[in-house]
Design an enzyme around this catalytic site. Structure first.
Site, PDB file in Angstrom:
ATOM      1  N   GLU A 144       0.891  -1.189  -0.006  1.00 48.99           N
ATOM      2  CA  GLU A 144       0.117  -0.153   0.012  1.00 48.99           C
ATOM      3  C   GLU A 144       0.661   1.264   0.043  1.00 48.99           C
ATOM      4  O   GLU A 144       0.748   2.409  -0.561  1.00 48.99           O
ATOM      5  CB  GLU A 144      -1.147  -0.019   1.277  1.00 48.99           C
ATOM      6  CG  GLU A 144      -2.112  -0.982   1.085  1.00 48.99           C
ATOM      7  CD  GLU A 144      -2.906  -0.945   2.393  1.00 48.99           C
ATOM      8  OE1 GLU A 144      -2.623  -0.417   3.021  1.00 48.99           O
ATOM      9  OE2 GLU A 144      -3.889  -1.875   2.323  1.00 48.99           O
ATOM     10  N   HIS A 177     -10.177   1.772   0.306  1.00 50.57           N
ATOM     11  CA  HIS A 177     -10.585   0.883   1.318  1.00 50.57           C
ATOM     12  C   HIS A 177     -12.049   0.536   1.381  1.00 50.57           C
ATOM     13  O   HIS A 177     -12.463  -0.353   2.007  1.00 50.57           O
ATOM     14  CB  HIS A 177     -10.122   1.355   2.598  1.00 50.57           C
ATOM     15  CG  HIS A 177      -8.691   1.170   2.896  1.00 50.57           C
ATOM     16  ND1 HIS A 177      -7.718   1.841   2.469  1.00 50.57           N
ATOM     17  CD2 HIS A 177      -8.098   0.223   3.832  1.00 50.57           C
ATOM     18  CE1 HIS A 177      -6.371   1.413   2.730  1.00 50.57           C
ATOM     19  NE2 HIS A 177      -6.738   0.498   3.643  1.00 50.57           N
TER      20      HIS A 177
END
Length: 287
Positions: A144, A177
């Site tokens: 990420e 997310h």
């Protein structure tokens, strides 16, 4: 006029590239058809493969959409924050700064006896064989931060001032997310509750993303946001309700430590992220 239009075009292209990269990253997690949950070993292993492939694809976005003068000024490795100068302080100081912010939660762990557990080698040995632990503490922070910070932020800094880029970059991270909402609904949660949880997650992941992007821009090192991300995943979101389970004077002491940690973090944030400490002459100095 033409230069203004060209600049606007470049900025829109850059933002579009970042959005496309975030979509590709999330899509790579769902390319595998699996009836199992996200915590099932087979799902975790397949997603490990996906994000590792993404770590080869993401730099291509950075290279292709970077302006020529940027690539002439710095190598691709430098843009990605992969360099040796200032590596040690970039590894240690941002984590220390974040530990100051988590002074309250760390103190609660001390009171509950978790610190003793951390001193046990078997605790770490067992975690290194735990796929969920490896995902949360190593693979997720690694992939990420590499995609959403190391590969996106240098693109955004071509068009935006550092602080603007710092707050734009985490929007892609926060929106990415939202895919967890689908998994929550599959596990049995109704739409309203899944949406509420996802919105809350979007809020704190966006805030963290801004902090992480700030660290990357100030230090010019990938290791800084990666180490901080791993630490924050380990700590989790602070459980403020746990304070109420303690009796005075411990309760008052913990409340004071929570406030002290926040104040200390605010005071130390600027001096401990001085770009000169990290030999960072690329992302912040010229601004």
């Amino acid at each position: 006029m033409e230069s203004y239009i060209l600049r606007e075009y470049i900025c829109l292209t850059t933002a579009g590239a970042c959005f496309l990269l975030s979509v590709v990253y999330v899509a790579s997690l769902y390319i595998w058809k699996s009836p199992h949950s996200r915590d099932h070993p087979s799902t975790i292993k397949k997603r490990f493969l996906s994000v590792f492939i993404m770590m080869f694809i993401s730099p291509l976005f950075l290279y292709y959409f970077s302006q020529e003068h940027v690539l002439q000024k710095a190598s691709l490795w430098q843009l990605l924050g992969l360099r040796m100068h200032g590596l040690l302080p970039a590894t240690v100081i941002p984590v220390f700064l974040t530990m100051v912010l988590f002074l309250g939660p760390l103190s609660m762990q001390g009171f509950s006896g978790l610190w003793k557990l951390y001193a046990e080698p078997m605790y770490w040995m067992s975690n290194l064989t735990n796929l969920i632990w490896l995902r949360n503490h190593v693979v997720a922070p690694l992939s990420e931060e590499f995609t959403f910070r190391a590969c996106m932020l240098p693109l955004l800094l071509q068009c935006y001032r550092p602080m603007t880029a710092v707050f734009v970059c985490p929007l892609f991270f926060g929106v990415a997310h939202f895919h967890h909402m689908v998994e929550r609904m599959r596990s049995g949660l109704d739409l309203k509750r899944a949406l509420m949880i996802s919105c809350f997650q979007f809020s704190y992941t966006t805030l963290f993303g801004a902090y992480s992007a700030f660290l990357f821009a100030k230090t010019g090192h990938f290791v800084a946001p990666f180490a901080v991300h791993a630490f924050c995943n380990h700590m989790g979101f602070p459980d403020f309700a746990e304070i109420l389970t303690y009796k005075d004077p411990q309760r008052m002491l913990l409340m004071s430590l929570f406030v002290l940690g926040l104040v200390g973090w605010c005071v130390l944030l600027t001096p401990l992220t001085n770009p000169t400490w990290y030999s960072n002459h690329l992302f912040w100095r010229n601004h």
